[in-house]
Design an enzyme around this catalytic site. Structure first.
Site, short mmCIF file in Angstrom:
data_model
loop_
_atom_site.label_atom_id
_atom_site.label_comp_id
_atom_site.label_asym_id
_atom_site.label_seq_id
_atom_site.Cartn_x
_atom_site.Cartn_y
_atom_site.Cartn_z
N LYS A 69 0.81 -1.23 0.00
CA LYS A 69 0.00 0.00 0.00
C LYS A 69 0.84 1.28 0.00
O LYS A 69 0.48 2.26 -0.63
CB LYS A 69 -0.98 0.00 1.17
N GLU A 81 -6.60 -2.34 20.75
CA GLU A 81 -6.87 -2.44 19.31
C GLU A 81 -8.32 -2.84 19.05
O GLU A 81 -8.94 -3.51 19.88
CB GLU A 81 -5.92 -3.47 18.68
N HIS A 92 -6.92 25.65 -32.13
CA HIS A 92 -7.80 24.48 -32.24
C HIS A 92 -7.07 23.26 -32.80
O HIS A 92 -6.28 23.37 -33.73
CB HIS A 92 -9.00 24.73 -33.17
N TYR A 130 -1.44 19.09 -32.85
CA TYR A 130 -0.44 18.38 -32.07
C TYR A 130 0.92 19.00 -32.37
O TYR A 130 1.38 19.01 -33.52
CB TYR A 130 -0.41 16.88 -32.43
N TYR A 183 7.55 11.72 -35.46
CA TYR A 183 7.97 10.33 -35.25
C TYR A 183 7.95 9.60 -36.57
O TYR A 183 6.94 9.58 -37.27
CB TYR A 183 7.00 9.69 -34.24
C1 UD1 Z 1 -2.05 0.60 13.73
C2 UD1 Z 1 -2.09 0.69 15.27
C3 UD1 Z 1 -3.41 1.35 15.66
C4 UD1 Z 1 -3.53 2.70 15.01
C5 UD1 Z 1 -3.38 2.61 13.48
C6 UD1 Z 1 -3.27 3.99 12.88
C7 UD1 Z 1 -0.84 -1.17 16.22
C8 UD1 Z 1 -0.90 -2.53 16.80
N1 UD1 Z 1 -1.99 -0.62 15.83
O1 UD1 Z 1 -3.09 -0.31 13.36
O2 UD1 Z 1 -3.46 1.48 17.09
O3 UD1 Z 1 -4.78 3.28 15.36
O4 UD1 Z 1 -2.18 1.87 13.14
O5 UD1 Z 1 -3.27 3.92 11.49
O6 UD1 Z 1 0.23 -0.60 16.17
N2 UD1 Z 1 4.23 -2.63 10.13
C9 UD1 Z 1 5.56 -2.99 10.20
N3 UD1 Z 1 5.87 -4.24 10.64
C10 UD1 Z 1 4.92 -5.13 11.05
C11 UD1 Z 1 3.57 -4.73 10.99
C12 UD1 Z 1 3.25 -3.48 10.54
O7 UD1 Z 1 6.44 -2.22 9.83
O8 UD1 Z 1 5.29 -6.24 11.44
C13 UD1 Z 1 3.89 -1.31 9.58
C14 UD1 Z 1 2.96 -1.38 8.40
O9 UD1 Z 1 3.70 -1.43 7.20
C15 UD1 Z 1 2.13 -0.12 8.52
C16 UD1 Z 1 2.14 0.20 10.00
O10 UD1 Z 1 3.19 -0.57 10.58
O11 UD1 Z 1 2.70 0.96 7.81
C17 UD1 Z 1 0.83 -0.09 10.70
O12 UD1 Z 1 0.50 -1.46 10.52
P1 UD1 Z 1 -1.00 -1.93 10.30
O13 UD1 Z 1 -1.01 -3.41 10.28
O14 UD1 Z 1 -1.60 -1.23 9.16
O15 UD1 Z 1 -1.66 -1.42 11.65
P2 UD1 Z 1 -3.18 -1.03 11.90
O16 UD1 Z 1 -3.98 -2.26 12.08
O17 UD1 Z 1 -3.65 -0.04 10.93
CA CA Z 2 -2.83 0.75 9.03
#
Ligand code: UD1
Ligand code: CA
Length: 429
Positions: A22, A151, A341, A344, A365
């Site tokens: 993403k 969470e 109008h 190109y 071209y």
């Molecule tokens: C997380 C938070 C949540 C917060 C929300 C905000 C946690 C457990 N939850 O939830 O409280 O409200 O973000 O957007 O932290 N990532 C890593 N390594 C991992 C897992 C995730 O680097 O092992 C990174 C992901 O790439 C991402 C970010 O951490 O950019 C958040 O991970 P994601 O799984 O999207 O967390 P949320 O469920 O959105």
């Molecule tokens: Ca997230």
């Protein structure tokens, strides 16, 4: 004071249902992760900045010139910080941001950072009140004091109604982060949650606080739908800033403007215009409806469109007029050029005050190579002419309508190249 900032970007993006992670998707012209990277670069107090990546995406960041920290295994947000801290434990503070939660205004983060340091907080959480808190961690306060974050999946029905949520942005002191190994895997998700550090540090009577963001909302994205919602927010942010600087945008909700554009005051943008990255527009120009501009420069007092397309590396000087269904590609139009109008113009330089008639095409071209044309000052190119590159047309030359120009034309000459007209009596009744 040594502050280390990290961007967690190692998640698997499972909920995003896309072939690429993403954070690589574009949001108003920039990969999502770039927002927080660019923001952190602006904060001078940060001693070190690192991106946390999984092994699959290391190349992506290396190609951009960064040396990411590899998270292996990918075991949650707490796991990411834990692994990083193990190898980088000499900082006074750790600023944690997420790659999927971009912040538009760097001041929000620099204020958050300053306040956290000033108050000697051990963990500060940037939170915000939102009407639909679904998907976010909820902040649990006790007598207005932050004690825990729960969470979404672990919330009971009452906790689910809490509107104060975690943006995912933390400032963690040396003292607090040294407890990171006490985080246990979440029993449902089998991952370490960074949010669990709050409860642990609360039990140790550390100084916890939350700063509530009251500015532009900070939204995380887990699905394409959420990315679309965030795009609206980012578009409003960009367009509001442009309008505040004196640019008139009619029906702004229909106009799309990416990051890294410069639009001077006095410019008017009509409905349904797209302005992509790198576009520069000088003052008092009007961009009429359905025009599409990319990485080009447009001078002052120009009139563009309706339905004009200006492609990358085009340089339109002042008082240019290009009208409906005119496409300009990698060309320079000198001051006063008119192409009103259906034309190109590609890989071409057009001199001052030349008039290019309706339907003129530069044939740049030959099936293998891109070739260029030069049209001098004060030329008149008659309608429906094809100018076959490479060709040079001298200043003040006149090309008759319907000509196919394959040879150079000297200064001041008149060129005509079209079959003679025959008038034959029509025998069919
Ligand atoms: C997380 C938070 C949540 C917060 C929300 C905000 C946690 C457990 N939850 O939830 O409280 O409200 O973000 O957007 O932290 N990532 C890593 N390594 C991992 C897992 C995730 O680097 O092992 C990174 C992901 O790439 C991402 C970010 O951490 O950019 C958040 O991970 P994601 O799984 O999207 O967390 P949320 O469920 O959105
Ligand atoms: Ca997230």
């Amino acid at each position: 004071m040594k502050i280390c900032a990290i961007i967690l970007s190692a998640g698997k993006s499972k909920r995003f249902k896309s072939s690429i992670p993403k954070f690589m998707h574009n949001l108003s012209g920039l990969p999502i992760v770039d927002y927080n990277i660019n923001l952190l670069k602006k904060i001078k107090k940060i001693t070190k900045f690192e991106i946390i990546s999984n092994k699959e995406n290391l190349n992506y960041f290396q190609d951009k010139g960064y040396s990411p920290f590899k998270q292996n295994p990918v075991d949650g947000t707490g796991g990411a910080v834990r692994q990083f801290y193990k190898k980088n434990n000499k900082y006074d503070y750790y600023l944690v941001m997420l790659s999927d939660t971009p912040v538009f205004d760097y001041k929000v983060i620099s204020d958050f950072l300053n306040k956290s340091v000033k108050t000697n907080s051990d963990i500060s959480v940037l939170s915000q009140n939102i009407s639909n808190p679904k998907g976010y961690g909820r902040l649990i306060l006790n007598n207005k004091k932050l004690v825990r974050i729960i969470e979404e999946n672990d919330c009971d029905n009452i906790q689910k109604k809490i509107n104060l949520v975690n943006t995912g942005i933390f400032m963690i002191s040396k003292r607090a982060i040294s407890n990171i190994n006490l985080i246990k895997k979440n029993p449902n998700k089998k991952e370490y949650y960074i949010t669990d550090l709050i409860d642990i540090c609360n039990n140790k009577n550390l100084n916890l606080m939350t700063i509530v963001n009251s500015g532009i909302p900070i939204q995380g994205i887990n699905s394409v739908k959420e990315l679309n919602d965030l795009e609206i927010l980012s578009q409003n942010y960009i367009k509001n800033k442009i309008m505040e600087s004196g640019v008139r945008i009619y029906q702004p909700e229909t106009v799309y403007i990416e990051n890294d554009v410069s639009i001077e005051k006095g410019v008017v943008i009509e409905p349904n215009v797209v302005i992509r990255r790198g576009v520069k527009i000088k003052k008092d120009t009007i961009v009429k409806s359905f025009s599409y501009l990319e990485d080009c420069r447009i001078g002052k007092n120009c009139s563009i469109g309706p339905f004009a397309r200006v492609r990358p590396s085009s340089d339109l000087q002042d008082q240019i007029k290009i009208g409906n269904f005119v496409e300009i590609k990698k060309s320079k139009l000198s001051t006063g050029v008119k192409i009103n109008h259906l034309s190109y113009i590609g890989d071409t330089v057009v001199g001052k005050n030349s008039n290019i008639g309706a339907g003129t095409i530069t044939c740049n071209y030959d099936g293998r190579n891109k070739l260029s044309c030069l049209i001098g000052d004060n030329c008149f190119i008659g309608s429906n002419s094809s100018i076959i590159a490479p060709v040079k047309i001298g200043s003040s030359a006149y090309v008759a309508a319907g000509s196919v120009i394959t040879k150079n034309i000297s200064k001041g000459y008149f060129a005509i190249s079209r079959p003679k007209q025959k008038n034959i009596k029509n025998k069919i009744k």
